[in-house]
Design an enzyme around this catalytic site. Structure first.
Site, PDB file in Angstrom:
ATOM      1  N   SER A 117      -0.574  -0.291   5.040  1.00  0.00           N
ATOM      2  CA  SER A 117      -1.180   1.019   4.812  1.00  0.00           C
ATOM      3  C   SER A 117      -2.076   1.036   3.579  1.00  0.00           C
ATOM      4  CB  SER A 117      -0.088   2.092   4.667  1.00  0.00           C
ATOM      5  OG  SER A 117       0.652   1.868   3.485  1.00  0.00           O
ATOM      6  N   LYS A 154       1.282   4.937  -0.854  1.00  0.00           N
ATOM      7  CA  LYS A 154       0.138   5.818  -0.605  1.00  0.00           C
ATOM      8  C   LYS A 154      -0.526   6.173  -1.929  1.00  0.00           C
ATOM      9  CE  LYS A 154       0.668   6.790   3.932  1.00  0.00           C
ATOM     10  NZ  LYS A 154       1.574   5.635   4.130  1.00  0.00           N
TER      11      LYS A 154
END
Lengths: 195, 195
Positions: A117, A154
């Site tokens: 990610s 993130k």
DNA sequence: AATATAACTGAACATTCGTTCATTATGCAA
DNA sequence: TTGCATAATGAACGAATGTTCAGTTATATT
């Protein structure tokens, strides 16, 4: 002209001992290390090293190695600058990676990265992230956050609508937490080890 | 039932001392550290810690902290596993980054990365590479090599035609050295520090 | 309350520590 | 060669080291 005692050589030996034993040597140990037959010879040598600013002593006289000696990895220029000569090596500053990377050891952990990610941020699966637990993340910090009962990396972004968690991979969409937002910690460094 | 002496607490204090002083404390220092009025109390405590396998002593009785105590960063699971509880923290293994990343301290250097030739390998401009000088590179190792009087990072690839240096960026072409090929060292690790 | 067990204290021990002193060996310049 | 400054030796000192022993205190269980 005084006899040439090779100080650099001695320092190198001291560094070697430190790295092996993780402590400063005693006078007796230095005596053997340097090949002297008297501890006092060590005493005289240490006086010189102290004058030269290569080391200091603590309250009980034990040698307290300075960072350039303690250090384990020498810091050099950039890749573009190429490789150093022997002399440049000697003069290069040295640090320990621990001191360099970890400000807050008791609250810092290593985690292995699963998933892609954050791949566009140069964080690959299998990389290791150094995570500091506790501090409030700043804008655009990379955080370890719980999203849908799963922990991921993130970007932490504050905007007009509140907080959103943004991946660094176009495959995924950003996430805006509904009610609770659980932040495990802030990523302070990324480490990738080959083999 | 014996009184509850909080061993974990003591270990924490020992670790704290080690990190601050970069050496093992003496009995007198531990006496103050733990709040005892007798060095012998320290002796008894150390016996327990030794039995519990938390530490060992060297030839002169000085405490030689084991890696879990010495270590500066605790190793935990993966990002997916999330964040540890207080108990998990206590039990986690710990290592020093130096020991983990640097096998050969005297031949290892840090270089800052310029350019984006290895960006697809997750090595960004500004990253730091740990380079080991000396060893012959293996197939697909990332090396610091001199190309056209300039040092860059490239994959080291042996093929039928000999050796070629391959970037990890489609913007650039691979390079096949004409006569001499200068290898500065082999990249053993990549480090990226935020802030 | 009595008692057993462990934690802790305080003094003593041999050893090692860092340091000082006087002496000998070593190398360089006059 | 003769000086001379420095390096190295070896013995000695006080302080601190880790350890042992005997005695005291504190705690939990009976």
């Amino acid at each position: 002209m005084p006899r040439d005692i090779r100080l650099a050589e001695k320092i190198r030996q001291l560094r070697h001992f430190w790295r092996q034993e993780r402590r400063a040597p005693s006078y007796a140990e230095m005596m053997e290390l340097f090949g002297y037959k008297s501890r006092n010879a060590v005493f005289g040598l240490l006086l010189k090293l102290e004058e030269a600013g290569c080391l200091t002593k603590d309250d009980h006289g034990r040698v307290a190695l300075l960072p350039p000696i303690t250090g384990t990895v020498r810091v050099l220029g950039s890749v573009a600058a190429g490789f150093p000569t022997q002399e440049e090596e000697q003069e290069a500053d040295a640090i320990t990676l621990d001191e360099y990377l970890v400000k807050n050891p008791d609250n810092t952990f290593m985690l292995t990265v699963r998933g892609d990610s954050m791949i566009n941020a140069g964080i690959l699966p299998g990389d290791i992230v150094l995570v500091e637990k506790g501090p409030r993340p700043n804008q655009n910090d990379i955080v370890v956050a719980r999203v849908d009962d799963e922990w991921t990396l993130k970007y932490y972004v504050r905007d007009a609508a509140g907080v959103r968690l943004e991946p660094a991979n176009p495959k995924y969409r950003f996430i805006r937490p509904q009610r609770s937002l659980e932040i495990g910690g802030v990523v302070r460094a990324v480490i990738r080890k080959y083999n």
